[in-house]
Design an enzyme around this catalytic site. Structure first.
Site, PDB file in Angstrom:
ATOM      1  CE  LYS A 155      33.228 -49.991  30.916  1.00  0.00           C
ATOM      2  NZ  LYS A 155      34.113 -51.074  30.482  1.00  0.00           N
TER       3      LYS A 155
ATOM      4  CG  ASP B 113      37.497 -53.416  25.948  1.00  0.00           C
ATOM      5  OD1 ASP B 113      36.981 -52.354  25.560  1.00  0.00           O
ATOM      6  OD2 ASP B 113      38.714 -53.572  26.100  1.00  0.00           O
TER       7      ASP B 113
ATOM      8  CD  GLN C  70      39.772 -46.743  30.817  1.00  0.00           C
ATOM      9  OE1 GLN C  70      39.573 -46.103  31.822  1.00  0.00           O
ATOM     10  NE2 GLN C  70      39.932 -46.169  29.665  1.00  0.00           N
TER      11      GLN C  70
ATOM     12  N   GLY D 293      36.620 -47.067  24.801  1.00  0.00           N
ATOM     13  CA  GLY D 293      35.796 -47.147  23.607  1.00  0.00           C
ATOM     14  C   GLY D 293      34.522 -47.896  23.948  1.00  0.00           C
ATOM     15  CG  HIS D 294      31.926 -46.914  26.348  1.00  0.00           C
ATOM     16  ND1 HIS D 294      31.595 -45.932  27.232  1.00  0.00           N
ATOM     17  CD2 HIS D 294      32.863 -47.655  26.945  1.00  0.00           C
ATOM     18  CE1 HIS D 294      32.311 -46.068  28.333  1.00  0.00           C
ATOM     19  NE2 HIS D 294      33.096 -47.112  28.183  1.00  0.00           N
TER      20      HIS D 294
HETATM   21  P1  IMP Z   1      46.269 -46.018  28.598  1.00  0.00           P
HETATM   22  O1  IMP Z   1      44.976 -45.966  29.326  1.00  0.00           O
HETATM   23  O2  IMP Z   1      46.156 -45.665  27.138  1.00  0.00           O
HETATM   24  O3  IMP Z   1      47.380 -45.270  29.272  1.00  0.00           O
HETATM   25  O4  IMP Z   1      46.754 -47.560  28.573  1.00  0.00           O
HETATM   26  C1  IMP Z   1      47.095 -48.230  29.758  1.00  0.00           C
HETATM   27  C2  IMP Z   1      46.511 -49.627  29.763  1.00  0.00           C
HETATM   28  O5  IMP Z   1      45.099 -49.567  29.936  1.00  0.00           O
HETATM   29  C3  IMP Z   1      46.771 -50.416  28.473  1.00  0.00           C
HETATM   30  O6  IMP Z   1      46.931 -51.791  28.791  1.00  0.00           O
HETATM   31  C4  IMP Z   1      45.476 -50.200  27.725  1.00  0.00           C
HETATM   32  O7  IMP Z   1      45.270 -51.189  26.746  1.00  0.00           O
HETATM   33  C5  IMP Z   1      44.462 -50.267  28.866  1.00  0.00           C
HETATM   34  N1  IMP Z   1      43.212 -49.596  28.541  1.00  0.00           N
HETATM   35  C6  IMP Z   1      42.988 -48.269  28.444  1.00  0.00           C
HETATM   36  N2  IMP Z   1      41.712 -48.037  28.108  1.00  0.00           N
HETATM   37  C7  IMP Z   1      41.110 -49.215  27.994  1.00  0.00           C
HETATM   38  C8  IMP Z   1      39.753 -49.627  27.692  1.00  0.00           C
HETATM   39  O8  IMP Z   1      38.852 -48.829  27.470  1.00  0.00           O
HETATM   40  N3  IMP Z   1      39.522 -50.970  27.669  1.00  0.00           N
HETATM   41  C9  IMP Z   1      40.502 -51.872  27.942  1.00  0.00           C
HETATM   42  N4  IMP Z   1      41.755 -51.550  28.240  1.00  0.00           N
HETATM   43  C10 IMP Z   1      42.061 -50.225  28.265  1.00  0.00           C
HETATM   44 MG    MG Z   2      36.072 -50.553  25.388  1.00  0.00          MG
END
Ligand code: IMP
Ligand code: MG
Length: 436
Positions: A16, A13, A221, A40-41
């Site tokens: 990007k 976040d 991420q 999420g972008h």
């Molecule tokens: P998962 O990717 O849903 O398995 O979540 C694992 C961890 O990665 C959690 O702490 C999520 O909040 C974090 N996470 C997954 N995708 C994102 C992202 O796009 N931005 C920030 N954190 C993320």
């Molecule tokens: Mg995001």
């Protein structure tokens, strides 16, 4: 050497999407090679806000894009996203390729993710099924896109996979049973929507590179969410570092010319897990509010931290970052003081190497604190016109990490950007337009 990468230097976040959107018109091909709809972008272009989870952000600028080989695709999310992009006027049919090698997140993966998270050791996932789907992929029990869009194979694979999944769900305390035929009927319409976009990815990228095209590879991420180098187990199941992006795109490092690390002048984290430099109370609320720091996927308010230069230096080394894009500067316009983490104390001693995973949870932070600028910055388009405290902040970041801040973003809109060192972020052929 025609590859430029853009990835997250913190916990995700970082903005990007905006940086990719800004650069994309100067590239021939955009690739998003990793992760799934946990990402999420947000791109704000021509007054419209477009939220994407799977499509590469570069598509909004009209650049041909590929969803690369290591992406995990929820077919319902992608089908909906294709529709949304089309209604925003994006020529998806001519621009998008979805790799045959991508894997599918199926409804039972989402269910298994939920069951995992109500267990004894939740990690605060986005509950999108990404972890269980990658686990199946590594376990050679995954469904690949090539199979998914072939009705006969889809049917057969669902029959093979469902019984095992039902046993797993029971073992995890679940009470829902999946039925192969029902899954097929649920999934077939999405497969019909995706089929026309499916094709080879790495091969297309190789061809583009051989023709001297400029390729923009975007991460999802942040580096501190990396499966291997992040704060395990509070990490995602893919590889947001540049090595992971290249592996996902199927290209070697010899083509890489620019490695752009996106960072905020503070940090946020969604989900649980240790963080360093956490902010509380009004100091944090101001940033959540001004920065709209709520998860794009989950809607959760993100936890807020001071910008951590010790971690930033570490991730810039993990990635080989050649330039930073500093985003969301304007979020701090009303902060009286700007805090930066510039030292770690572990067990009473100053850490000289980045701490091991267990030690990271014990870190006591040392801060460098500078005055805020207390004035709006969103209208500024010239680096020299930024307040002197901003330049001081940029200097500290550069001195500490040895990486130049090439872009400063002062608002969500494409226009609200200062490209300070165009030669560090753009292909040579695009520089003329940026010369002052
Ligand atoms: P998962 O990717 O849903 O398995 O979540 C694992 C961890 O990665 C959690 O702490 C999520 O909040 C974090 N996470 C997954 N995708 C994102 C992202 O796009 N931005 C920030 N954190 C993320
Ligand atoms: Mg995001």
């Amino acid at each position: 050497m025609p590859i430029t990468t853009v990835n997250g230097s913190q916990f995700g976040d970082e903005g990007k999407g905006k940086i990719v959107d800004l650069l994309a018109e100067h590239f021939d091909l955009g690739v998003r090679p990793t992760a799934g709809d946990n990402a999420g972008h947000t791109v704000v272009a021509n007054g419209k806000t477009i939220k994407m989870r799977l499509a590469p952000s570069a598509i909004v600028a009209g650049t041909p894009v590929i969803i690369g080989d290591d992406v995990m695709i929820n077919p319902f999310t992608l089908a909906k996203e294709i529709e949304d992009l089309k209604s925003a006027g994006v020529d998806v049919d001519n621009l998008l390729t979805v790799s045959t090698n991508t894997h599918l997140v199926l409804p039972y993966h989402v269910y298994l993710d939920e069951l995992n998270e109500v267990g004894e050791t939740p990690i605060g996932t986005t509950k999108r099924g990404i972890g269980p789907a990658f686990a199946d992929k590594v376990n050679r029990k995954g469904m690949r896109m090539e199979e998914f869009v072939s009705p006969e194979i889809l049917k057969k694979r669902l029959e093979q996979l469902t019984e095992r999944v039902n046993r797993m769900a029971v073992a995890l305390g679940g009470d829902k049973e999946f039925n192969a035929q029902e899954l097929y009927e649920q999934l077939a319409p999405a497969a019909d929507i995706l089929r026309p976009y499916v094709g080879p990815s790495a091969q297309k990228i190789h061809k583009a590179l051989a023709e001297g095209q400029e390729v923009l590879i975007e991460g999802a991420q942040g580096s501190l969410n990396d499966l291997v180098f992040g704060t395990y187990p509070y990490v995602t199941s893919s590889r947001p570092i540049v090595g992971g992006l290249l592996a996902g795109a199927g290209v070697g490092p010899k083509h890489v010319e620019r490695v752009i690390g996106v960072m905020k002048p503070y940090q946020t984290r969604v989900g649980i897990g240790p963080i360093v430099g956490e902010m509380f109370g009004e100091e944090a609320d101001l940033i959540v509010r001004r920065g709209n720091e709520y998860g794009t996927v989950t809607g959760r308010a993100r936890r807020v931290m001071a910008c951590d230069l010790v971690a930033l230096k570490h991730t810039s080394e993990l990635n080989g970052t050649t330039a930073f894009a500093l985003t969301k500067l304007d979020v701090l316009d009303e902060s009286p003081k700007i805090k930066l983490v510039t030292g770690y104390i572990v067990d009473g001693k100053k850490a000289d190497l980045f701490p091991t995973n267990l030690d990271y949870a014990k870190v006591k932070e040392e801060y460098t604190i500078i005055d805020g600028w207390n004035t709006p910055t969103s209208h500024i388009r010239d680096y020299d016109k930024l307040p002197k405290q901003v330049k001081e902040l940029v200097n500290i970041i550069e001195q500490f990490t040895n990486v130049a801040v090439a872009i400063v973003s002062v608002g969500a809109d494409r226009e609200a950007t200062i490209v300070r060192h165009p030669e560090m972020v753009l292909p040579k052929r695009a520089l003329a337009a940026y010369q002052k």
